[in-house]
Design a protein around this motif. Sequence first.
Motif: not given
Length: 640
Positions: A313-341
């Motif tokens: 809901a917050l993502e829909r309310a703010h155009e500059q926000l992207t909520v990215l669920k990294v389903h195959d992640s088990t670490s902060k590193a994977q989350n950050v690396n996935a965000a690069l896309r």
Amino acid sequence: MRRTSVTTLPRSATPFDRPVTTGAVVERHEILAPTSRLTRATRRRIVAVIDPVWATDNDDPSDHTRAPLETIRRAAELLTARLRSGEMISATPNGRLLLQLRREDRAARPVRLQEMAYFALEVLDRLHRADGVVDLGVGWAPITRKQDPEAAARAAADAAAESLRQRDLQPRQDGVHAPSRNPRISGWTAGRQVLWATVGSVALPFLAMVGLYQVGIDVSTPLYWALVVSLGITALTIWAEVSHSFTPPVMPPAPDGPPPRATAVIAAYLPNESDTILETLEHFVAHEYDGGLQVVLAYNSPVDLPVESELLALERAHEQLTVLKVHDSTSKAQNVNAALRVATGEFIGIFDADHHPADGSFERAWRWIADGHDVVQGHCVIRNGADSALARLVAVEFEQIYAVAHPGRASLHGFGIFGGSNGYWRANALERIRLRGSYLTEDIEASMRTLGAGGSIVNDPGLVSFELAPDTVGALWKQRMRWAQGWFQVSVRHLWPLLRNPHMTARQRIGLTYLMGWREVYPWISLAAWPLLGFLAWRDGGLDMGTPLFVLITLFVMVSGPLQTLAAYRLAAPSVRRHKRWFVTAALLNLLVYTEAKNLVNRVAHLKQLRGEHQWVVTPRTAPSTGSSTPDSDHLEVAA
């Protein structure tokens, strides 16, 4: 397929029997041809797989597309420039690169394969200019008696798939000879390790000195002088860092023209950080930056949580926000690396889920990036210090770290380090370096690779972000254990290569030796005073309390620690500095118990690493009871 080798070889010969003089592009079956015998040359071979993919517009970070086969074939031809005599490469029908290379070290660290992966990244990006970030899965496996080339290729493909899931460009090994340690961990494990790291490390040296003395060998004199020198080096280094912390780096001038678009990446593990994430996102979407700020929440969660619907809901309310669920992640590193896309900024700020950057942070960070630096690390300030005595202690400790030690060390030794949060990266540098979840302190490991590649990391104590301290002793113990073990991992892996790195200056080599070598052995050296004193008392029937050793220890403990705390008070963020009692209490606790407690954590971390324990534990965060931020006047004073 056309070969790049100048030598034409008969099809009937096996790869190891052919008189190949240069690397070549060959057919897949030639790389995987069975060997007639396991020669010495064969035992020094590996099969590697490089699996390139490109990000898509799909919301699923694991979704990707591949380049046309002709592009992969052309990349294989270009990669022969990095092959050596007898090595081979093939473009497979499924869009991967299959290689057979010489195995150059027994420590399972294929440095040259890592370099080839980076070269492949550049080649593929040039050949296939597609929207989205290119990722590489890199895997390898040795050819052995138990693992023929075909089996090694399958193992390498599995390792490449894991490398691709991590999105860190790091070569991984798999197969029957891959190292694997899975020690049993129980409630008694930590207790035994604490016992060995305290009583054992005092009693055993004492008994050893007594035993040697009984056979006519007295080692107390050389040990005495070793301690004197060791304590003196540590005390002088603390003084030098404190002195240099009062001369922070000169802020570069504002660059001409408007600032570029920036991205804030917030990495979160929601089961632990769901209490703070909404507050953090609301702070970020309200943050003003003239260049335009994209906010990316990259998170993982093993279960569905109610807060996820609020995030959408917050993502829909703010155009500059992207909520990215990294389903195959088990670490902060994977989350950050996935965000690069999905990141669109020219530079990227990385934050933990409890961080609130001060006003003007991105403008300030851009001035350093525009000045030619690859990474700028800011000053992390505790914002819930009033909640508990533990939080107050950590608040002062963070000022000692971020206001004194880090900037002082950077000025003294000529390099800074990325601390995991409130760090800003040039986007293309982060895409090249990535974070590696195989390390418990992926931030420090990325810092060392950046320095090794000739990158520049600067520390700016005026670049402030406010975060939460752990609220229980157990949470603090787990956090510091992960930090200590992670530092040890990085030191073992990177210290020697960095000392031999031509990019490093003499001053930087001295700093690296202290930071990654001396700081690892000192917790053991500091404890060696007790068995020595016990031995001297046993040998002489008493102890001369006026010896230089006691004088030096007294000066070290009574002066260096309080000096650093005093410097932290003078340089602290205003929101912490106004609490003078916090600093007085912290100075006393450091003298009595806290410094030795941190040394104990380091000793136990060494034992865990040597035993093969590699548990990554996320520090739980809860919302503070005293508010989410400090007054704007504090922000302005720190940033001035």
